[in-house]
Every structure is written in structure tokens, then in C-alpha cells.
Design an enzyme around this catalytic site. Structure first.
Site, PDB file in Angstrom:
ATOM      1  N   ASP A  33       2.793  10.424   3.009  1.00 25.25           N
ATOM      2  CA  ASP A  33       3.801  11.319   3.561  1.00 25.25           C
ATOM      3  C   ASP A  33       3.147  12.349   4.473  1.00 25.25           C
ATOM      4  OD1 ASP A  33       6.206  12.404   4.069  1.00 25.25           O
ATOM      5  OD2 ASP A  33       6.452  13.388   2.136  1.00 25.25           O
ATOM      6  N   LYS A  59      11.240   3.141  -0.286  1.00 26.99           N
ATOM      7  CA  LYS A  59      11.260   4.595  -0.492  1.00 26.99           C
ATOM      8  C   LYS A  59      11.477   4.925  -1.970  1.00 26.99           C
ATOM      9  CE  LYS A  59      11.416   7.215   2.885  1.00 26.99           C
ATOM     10  NZ  LYS A  59      12.029   7.453   4.090  1.00 26.99           N
ATOM     11  N   CYS A 112      32.089  37.908  -0.885  1.00 30.24           N
ATOM     12  CA  CYS A 112      32.135  39.367  -0.894  1.00 30.24           C
ATOM     13  C   CYS A 112      32.810  39.747   0.415  1.00 30.24           C
ATOM     14  CB  CYS A 112      30.717  39.938  -0.945  1.00 30.24           C
ATOM     15  SG  CYS A 112      30.691  41.695  -0.564  1.00 30.24           S
ATOM     16  N   LYS A 133       2.818   4.609   0.939  1.00 28.57           N
ATOM     17  CA  LYS A 133       3.327   5.174   2.179  1.00 28.57           C
ATOM     18  C   LYS A 133       2.964   6.658   2.154  1.00 28.57           C
ATOM     19  CE  LYS A 133       7.484   5.451   4.996  1.00 28.57           C
ATOM     20  NZ  LYS A 133       7.495   6.890   5.230  1.00 28.57           N
ATOM     21  N   CYS A 188      30.218  41.659  -6.444  1.00 27.74           N
ATOM     22  CA  CYS A 188      29.104  41.337  -5.556  1.00 27.74           C
ATOM     23  C   CYS A 188      27.805  41.882  -6.158  1.00 27.74           C
ATOM     24  CB  CYS A 188      29.344  41.950  -4.180  1.00 27.74           C
ATOM     25  SG  CYS A 188      27.894  41.817  -3.117  1.00 27.74           S
ATOM     26  N   CYS A 220      26.687  44.939  -3.550  1.00 30.96           N
ATOM     27  CA  CYS A 220      27.451  46.169  -3.299  1.00 30.96           C
ATOM     28  C   CYS A 220      28.493  46.431  -4.379  1.00 30.96           C
ATOM     29  CB  CYS A 220      28.125  46.095  -1.930  1.00 30.96           C
ATOM     30  SG  CYS A 220      29.424  44.859  -1.873  1.00 30.96           S
ATOM     31  N   TYR A 261      -4.387   2.797   8.540  1.00 28.06           N
ATOM     32  CA  TYR A 261      -3.791   1.607   7.926  1.00 28.06           C
ATOM     33  C   TYR A 261      -3.375   0.517   8.919  1.00 28.06           C
ATOM     34  CZ  TYR A 261       0.220   4.636   8.945  1.00 28.06           C
ATOM     35  OH  TYR A 261       1.111   5.475   9.544  1.00 28.06           O
ATOM     36  N   CYS A 298      28.924  45.704   2.977  1.00 26.39           N
ATOM     37  CA  CYS A 298      27.923  45.136   2.066  1.00 26.39           C
ATOM     38  C   CYS A 298      26.583  45.001   2.803  1.00 26.39           C
ATOM     39  CB  CYS A 298      28.370  43.776   1.542  1.00 26.39           C
ATOM     40  SG  CYS A 298      27.112  42.993   0.513  1.00 26.39           S
ATOM     41  N   GLU A 332       0.837  -1.208   0.000  1.00 28.96           N
ATOM     42  CA  GLU A 332       0.000   0.000   0.000  1.00 28.96           C
ATOM     43  C   GLU A 332       0.870   1.255   0.000  1.00 28.96           C
ATOM     44  OE1 GLU A 332      -1.894   0.447   4.044  1.00 28.96           O
ATOM     45  OE2 GLU A 332      -0.800  -1.411   4.382  1.00 28.96           O
TER      46      GLU A 332
HETATM   47  S1  IVH Z   1       2.577   0.725   8.759  1.00 27.36           S
HETATM   48  C1  IVH Z   1       4.717  -0.789  12.837  1.00 27.36           C
HETATM   49  N1  IVH Z   1       1.552   1.778   6.611  1.00 27.36           N
HETATM   50  O1  IVH Z   1       5.604   5.460   7.679  1.00 27.36           O
HETATM   51  C2  IVH Z   1       4.687   0.307  11.853  1.00 27.36           C
HETATM   52  N2  IVH Z   1       3.053   3.094   7.897  1.00 27.36           N
HETATM   53  O2  IVH Z   1       8.525   4.393   9.288  1.00 27.36           O
HETATM   54  C3  IVH Z   1       3.374   0.361  11.160  1.00 27.36           C
HETATM   55  N3  IVH Z   1       3.363   5.371   7.044  1.00 27.36           N
HETATM   56  O3  IVH Z   1       5.813   5.676  11.134  1.00 27.36           O
HETATM   57  C4  IVH Z   1       3.413   1.377  10.102  1.00 27.36           C
HETATM   58  N4  IVH Z   1       2.018   5.195   5.337  1.00 27.36           N
HETATM   59  O4  IVH Z   1       3.946   6.978  10.008  1.00 27.36           O
HETATM   60  C5  IVH Z   1       2.385   1.965   7.664  1.00 27.36           C
HETATM   61  N5  IVH Z   1       0.527   2.626   4.723  1.00 27.36           N
HETATM   62  C6  IVH Z   1       1.339   2.782   5.753  1.00 27.36           C
HETATM   63  C7  IVH Z   1       2.006   4.005   5.969  1.00 27.36           C
HETATM   64  C8  IVH Z   1       2.874   4.117   7.066  1.00 27.36           C
HETATM   65  C9  IVH Z   1       2.836   5.991   5.992  1.00 27.36           C
HETATM   66  C10 IVH Z   1       4.351   5.969   7.969  1.00 27.36           C
HETATM   67  C11 IVH Z   1       4.134   5.715   9.425  1.00 27.36           C
HETATM   68  C12 IVH Z   1       5.405   5.092   9.940  1.00 27.36           C
HETATM   69  C13 IVH Z   1       6.365   5.387   8.837  1.00 27.36           C
HETATM   70  C14 IVH Z   1       7.341   4.259   8.618  1.00 27.36           C
END
Ligand code: IVH
Length: 664
Positions: free
Chosen positions: A116, A308, A420, A114, A402, A405, A222, A425, A112
Site C-alpha cells: 500500500d 483486496k 445547534c 499488494k 450544545c 454554547c 515487483y 455559538c 504476492e
Molecule cells: S503489479 C500492470 N504487484 O497496485 C500492473 N502491483 O492497481 C502491474 N501494487 O498500480 C502492477 N503491490 O501500484 C503489482 N505486488 C504488486 C503490487 C502492485 C502494489 C500497486 C500498483 C498498482 C496497483 C494496482
């Protein structure tokens, strides 16, 4: 009365349903005016009949509660983070490790996005929302319940009426909402948020919950913590969805790493057009029953990993290159770009670092370049695209004057940057003032760069010492626009308070090249007074732990310059404290405090013991003997240092005489 109660129930039910359709399903079923009409009626009825007001009413979503501070809250189970994967190999290693633990290939993954944002833990008791807590340090979080309540997609009551339900997820701001907030901040002359995550964090930590309510935070959930109810993560997500939580739609069960990888690629392709920021993909074992078997490291579960995404790279037109001057006079080159969307924000400027960076890559004005966001905050030009047009463009040449100045720029030997070196300045002065008042330096509140510019333009301040003369111009300051009487007195108070800052703050604030916060502290601890630091020579400085030749030279050079010594004198005239006030070196002894020691030979305890002891008394402990050394503490089998000390006439003492001096 019964009618009123029924009407309230009906309004609540309808509003909750519309809220859900709008904020979770993204599928509005009534228009805004209809919604507002119902909400206003409910607010009125609840105000007149407070006995019917409940905690799960949609009227609770408008905020209004103002906190002094957020209370700490201990998580029932720590909020862990995930370890990272950056490529397919890392995923395969992750898979192999799982296999090693459970010795069977009978497991699949859930993959799924991640999100942000920032992690949040939601607690419900008997079906009612109880608390919203940030991650904090993983063990203790902050209780941000009042703000979480304003998040429209988070239900205040749920169908699961268990005593305790905990659900974790991510609070975020959409890309559109982020742009909107920043535009507003720009209009109000406020500092901009760097990205949606920072904006969301800033919002969730607002003490006034009506601010959070106005900023439209959102949340994906999640992680259902009551795992005993289900066998798999995917089932638990379905359950969350049924309870009206917002669950991400891009999650998918994958049977092996190949499928995982394909789904990662699929999600990455969607990244740009998503309404929210994602910075990777999370891969979890789908089978809850395997979690404990696979286990945990100290920091993260071994049953999940975060893949990542690499920093997003975009191509755009480089319209111009311009130079700016920093507080030390260092020249930074920047690019003006044809606006382009990257990692959620529209970028129209990027750094090019220094002249060498541009020359080495042969970056040319008018050509296309690749850009990326370094650390996801500051956009950076990577390289030019060498197409046909590029070849017809003229080569860029570095500035020799610069940009502010117009004095000649200089290069420092061994450094890539141009500087500079004009003391007058204006930009250097303004940036220097900004640094001097900053939190880690003299911590003067109320002098934003805009106000500093104004004070400088109006000739109230020409250098940092002039800040301390501002109290004479109270009336004039009040006249400067945007500075009311209250803010002027607050400012003057803060200026007055700063006079008693400890030496390291002042020393850092002077903005000496290469002297960061840590070096300033080291020097303050070692030398105790500005007077002592100013007299120190290169060799002695270099002896100090953590001070290398570059820093030592920079400090010595600074004290050689007449204007700098004059500045120190001006600060003295203003009664600015120039003594280290910290705890280290708290003991005093006439024979030891501020004296320099060298330690040699074998002593009864490790050398560090004696070093710490001497430093506790405010002595400087250095590595080599020179004429300026006050004492050589010599143990058994002392060699060349002893010889040198004898030759230079440095006083030689034994461990016993040291203890005697101390009086132990
Ligand atoms: S599961 C035991 N699922 O990513 C950890 N984390 O370092 C369970 N995050 O601190 C996390 N989307 O804040 C999980 N779909 C997702 C996520 C997610 C973002 C964040 C979360 C966590 C960090 C991972």
C-alpha cells in the site's frame, strides 16, 4: 592521486555493501558510527576531488537538490492499474477468463502482497540509475528522480548494463516511520498524515530532496519490464533480487485458484505483524509468454488481478461519547477508545455519526465495540459487543444542549441530525471562518484553524466580514504568537486578493447547509449576482438543474434570516465581489442577460441548443412558467406551458424573435 581514487572506490564499495545489508537484507553488518565515519570520509574526498565523484556514489543518497517543480515524463509503456477481486468467486471468474483466452490449463500463478504505497517506475541506462517517475495519470508521470535517489534500498548502479532497463514497484513508508513522522508533525502543530501511503506520497512529492532523504522512504520492486530476458515472473524477481533490489519475500508460485486462495489467507494472517502496510494481494500469471495472449482491457491487464482485503475490524473499549459542533451547527458524536492498532495506525477515537446511529445500535459507554477504518482513513464504530458487562451498562441518551454554547439543540424535519441553531455559538463561528477561508471558498492563505481561534478569542473577528477589517490591526497581529511580520503581510495580501473572487467562491464560503462547491457554481452561473440569488423563490430554485427541494429550501431559509442579510451587507461594505466572473454567460445582451426563460414546443433544433445559447448570454433557463418568468420561448405544438404563460401574461416569443433579439 591514484591513491585517492582507489580510496574513494573502496569507500564506495564498502558503503554500498553495508547499505544493501542494512536496507535491503535488513541485516546490518556494521554499526552506525562506523558507517558514518566512512560516509564522512567519502564526502570529504569527493568535495576535494570532484573529478572522482560519480552519480552512483552513496553520498548521492543524502539529498539536497531542490526543485522548482517536477517535470512531466511520458512512460514508455502506460502504467496500468489492476482490476479488483473481493472473494473466491471473483478469483474463479478471473481464472475462467484466462482459460477462455488460452484454452489450456497449463499455467500457474504468482501470488504476492499488494503493497500500500505508490507506484514508481525506475529507469536504468547502461547500468546507471537514470530516472524515477511516478505513475501520474498512467501515461505521463512526474519525474521525481531527485527524491528516488535518496531511497536507500534503491541501487544507483546495477549489474545489468543494457541500454535501457525499466523496473516498476511501490514506494512506501514503514508503519514505524509513519508514526515517527506524525509525532514530529504533531509537535510542530502541522497537519497529520492520515496513513503511511499519504505520508509516502507527500514525501515523494517534496521539492527539497533532503526532506525525502530524512524520511526513510523504502521500495519493493515487483515488475521487470524487460520481459524478453525471462520466461516467468518468478525468474525475473530472482534476477531483481540478484541485482540488489528489494523484492518481497512473501511471493509464491501457486498451481491453481485453490492454492492461490490459501496463500492469500496466509498473507492476510501476516498482515498485522508486517513492518509495512499491505491492502491486498496481487495475483499474476507466472508465465510471461502468456501475457500478450491473455491481453489487456483499456485500463488493466487481464493476466493479473488485485485481491483486496476487507477493511480491518478490531474490538476495543468505548471509554466515552462526546459531541462536537460543525460549521453548520450539526452535531457529530465521537467515541473515545482504548487505543488499538488498526490498518497500521493507533486509533483512539472514532466517529459515531449522529444520535440515531448510537440509539439504533444501542451503543453504551463502558462497553466493548467493533471498529473499522472507513475508506481506510476515518475510524468508525460498527456495533457494540453484547457481552455480560454490556447488559449491566446504562443506555446512552442523546445530548439536548450544545456542548459548546449550551443552547438547545434542534432536529430538522426529515433529517437525522441535531443542530445547534445559536448564531453566536463560538464553535460554529470558528468552523464557519475556517470554511470561508478554505481553498475552494475564498482561498485565503495563512489563516489556519489555530490562528482563527486566536483571532476569535482576542475579538479581532466575530464573523467572516471581520476578516476584511484585519488590515487595520497589522501591529496587533504581529504580536500574536507565531505570526511574524512577513506572515502577517502575506496574510493581508491574500485577504485583499480574495475580495475579487468569483461569486461561486463567496457563495460556497458562506457555508449554507447543503450548498456544496458544485451547487454554488450552478447557482452563480444561473443567477450571476448575489442580489439575484437572494431574491429567488423556492419554485424557481427547484427548477434549476441539479438543485433539488432540500437545497432550494436551505438556500431560501438562509436568505430569510436577518443576520445573514446583515452579513451580506457587511461584505458589500468591504467591497467583496458578488458577481459571477466565470466564462459561462460571457456574452451580454440587455434583453436576455439575467432574464428567465422557459422553453416549450418543437423548435428547429433540440431544446438544449437553445438552453445553451440563452445561458451563453447569461439567461436563466427554468422548467415551469410562473409570474416571474420573463419569456416563454414557444415552438410548434406548445401545450399547457403556453396556456399558463398566456394566463399569467408572460411574454411569448418564437424562435425567430429570439434570434432577432440576439441579432443573428
Ligand atoms: S503489479 C500492470 N504487484 O497496485 C500492473 N502491483 O492497481 C502491474 N501494487 O498500480 C502492477 N503491490 O501500484 C503489482 N505486488 C504488486 C503490487 C502492485 C502494489 C500497486 C500498483 C498498482 C496497483 C494496482
Amino acid at each position: 592521486m591514484k591513491d585517492i581514487k582507489n580510496r574513494i572506490e573502496k569507500l564506495k564499495e564498502d558503503l554500498n555493501e553495508w547499505n544493501y545489508a542494512y536496507y535491503v537484507l535488513d541485516n546490518p553488518i556494521v554499526d552506525d558510527s562506523e558507517y558514518d565515519k566512512y560516509l564522512n570520509e567519502l564526502i570529504m574526498l569527493e568535495t576535494d576531488n570532484p573529478e572522482f565523484k560519480t552519480d552512483d556514489s552513496p553520498t548521492q543518497k543524502v539529498g539536497g537538490q531542490v526543485m522548482d517543480k517536477f517535470e512531466k515524463y511520458k512512460h514508455k509503456l502506460p502504467m496500468l492499474s489492476l482490476s479488483n477481486a473481493f472473494n473466491k468467486d471473483d478469483l474463479e471468474t478471473f481464472d475462467e477468463q484466462i482459460f477462455k483466452e488460452i484454452e489450456s490449463k497449463k499455467y500457474n500463478f504468482f501470488v504476492e502482497p499488494k503493497i500500500d504505497g505508490l507506484s514508481i517506475s525506475l529507469i536504468y541506462k547502461n547500468g546507471n540509475f537514470f530516472k524515477g517517475v511516478t505513475r501520474g495519470d498512467g501515461i505521463y508521470g512526474e519525474d521525481v528522480t531527485s527524491n528516488v535517489k535518496t531511497i536507500k534500498s534503491i541501487p544507483l548502479s546495477i549489474s545489468d548494463k543494457s541500454d535501457y532497463v525499466e523496473i516498476r514497484g511501490e514506494v512506501f513508508l514503514s508503519k514505524v516511520e509513519f508514526e515517527k513522522i506524525n509525532k514530529q508533525r504533531q509537535n510542530n502543530d502541522e497537519e497529520l498524515f492520515a496513513n503511511p501511503r499519504n505520508a509516502a506520497a507527500g514525501t515523494l512529492r517534496q521539492l527539497d530532496s533532503s526532506i525525502a532523504a530524512s524520511r526513510k522512504l523504502d521500495a519493493f520492486l515487483y515488475y521487470f519490464m524487460n520481459r524478453e530476458k525471462f520466461h516467468t515472473h518468478s525468474e525475473s524477481l530472482n534476477y531483481l533480487e540478484k541485482m540488489n533490489f528489494k523484492v518481497n519475500k512473501l511471493g509464491k508460485i501457486c498451481n491453481d485458484i485453490e492454492e492461490v486462495y490459501n496463500h492469500i489467507k496466509f498473507i492476510e494472517l501476516q498482515r498485522e505483524k508486517l513492518e509495512y502496510e499491505i491492502d491486498g494481494v496481487v495475483i499474476k500469471i507466472n508465465d510471461f509468454d502468456l501475457y500478450e495472449k491473455v491481453g489487456y482491457t483499456a485500463k488493466s491487464p487481464k493476466w493479473a488481478i488485485a485481491f483486496k482485503f476487507p477493511a480491518e475490524v478490531k474490538e476495543t473499549l468505548l471509554k466515552n461519547i462526546y459531541a462536537t459542533v460543525g460549521r453548520t451547527g450539526r452535531i457529530t458524536y465521537n467515541a473515545t477508545l482504548e487505543p488499538v492498532q488498526i490498518s497500521g495506525t493507533i486509533v483512539q477515537a472514532a466517529t459515531l455519526h449522529n444520535a440515531d446511529f448510537i440509539i439504533q445500535r444501542d451503543i453504551r459507554i463502558g462497553g466493548k465495540v467493533k471498529i473499522k477504518k472507513a475508506g481506510d482513513i476515518i475510524p468508525e464504530v460498527i456495533e457494540p459487543i453484547q457481552d455480560n458487562k454490556y447488559k449491566s451498562l446504562t443506555k446512552w441518551v442523546e445530548e439536548i444542549k450544545c456542548p459548546v454554547c449550551n443552547s438547545n439543540l434542534e432536529r430538522v424535519e426529515g433529517e437525522v441530525d441535531q443542530y445547534c441553531i445559536n448564531f453566536e455559538c463560538p464553535r460554529k463561528i470558528i468552523r464557519g471562518l475556517e470554511h470561508f477561508v478554505s481553498r475552494d471558498a475564498m482561498n485565503i492563505e495563512g489563516l489556519s484553524i489555530k490562528i482563527i481561534e486566536k483571532l476569535f478569542e482576542n475579538k479581532f473577528i466575530k464573523n467572516v466580514a471581520d476578516i476584511y477589517k484585519l488590515s487595520k490591526f497589522k501591529d496587533e497581529l504581529i504580536q500574536l504568537d507565531k505570526m511574524g511580520e512577513k506572515s502577517v503581510s502575506n496574510l493581508l495580501e491574500s485577504i485583499e486578493k480574495s475580495k475579487n473572487s468569483s461569486l461561486e467562491k463567496l457563495f460556497f464560503g458562506l457555508g449554507i447547509r447543503h450548498v456544496g462547491k458544485k451547487t454554488a457554481k450552478t447557482l452563480a452561473i444561473s443567477f450571476k449576482t448575489m442580489e439575484n440569488i437572494s431574491k429567488i423563490n423556492f419554485e424557481e430554485l427547484e427548477q434549476i438543474n441539479d438543485v433539488g427541494p432540500i437545497v432550494a429550501k436551505s438556500v431560501c431559509d438562509w436568505f430569510e434570516i436577518k443576520q445573514n442579510l446583515q452579513l451580506i451587507n457587511k461584505l458589500k461594505e468591504e467591497n467583496i465581489n458578488m458577481i459571477y466572473l466565470g466564462n459561462e454567460g460571457s456574452k451580454n445582451n440587455d434583453k436576455i442577460t439575467l432574464k428567465s426563460f422557459v422553453i416549450t414546443g418543437t423548435l428547429s433544433k433540440p431544446r438544449n441548443y437553445f438552453k445553451d445559447l440563452l445561458e451563453e448570454y447569461g439567461a436563466k433557463v427554468i422548467d415551469t412558467v410562473s409570474k416571474k418568468t420573463d419569456f416563454l420561448l414557444a415552438g410548434k405544438e406548445a401545450g399547457s406551458k403556453l396556456e399558463k404563460a398566456e394566463k399569467l401574461g408572460v411574454k411569448i416569443i418564437s424562435e425567430e424573435s429570439l434570434l432577432e433579439m440576439i441579432g443573428e
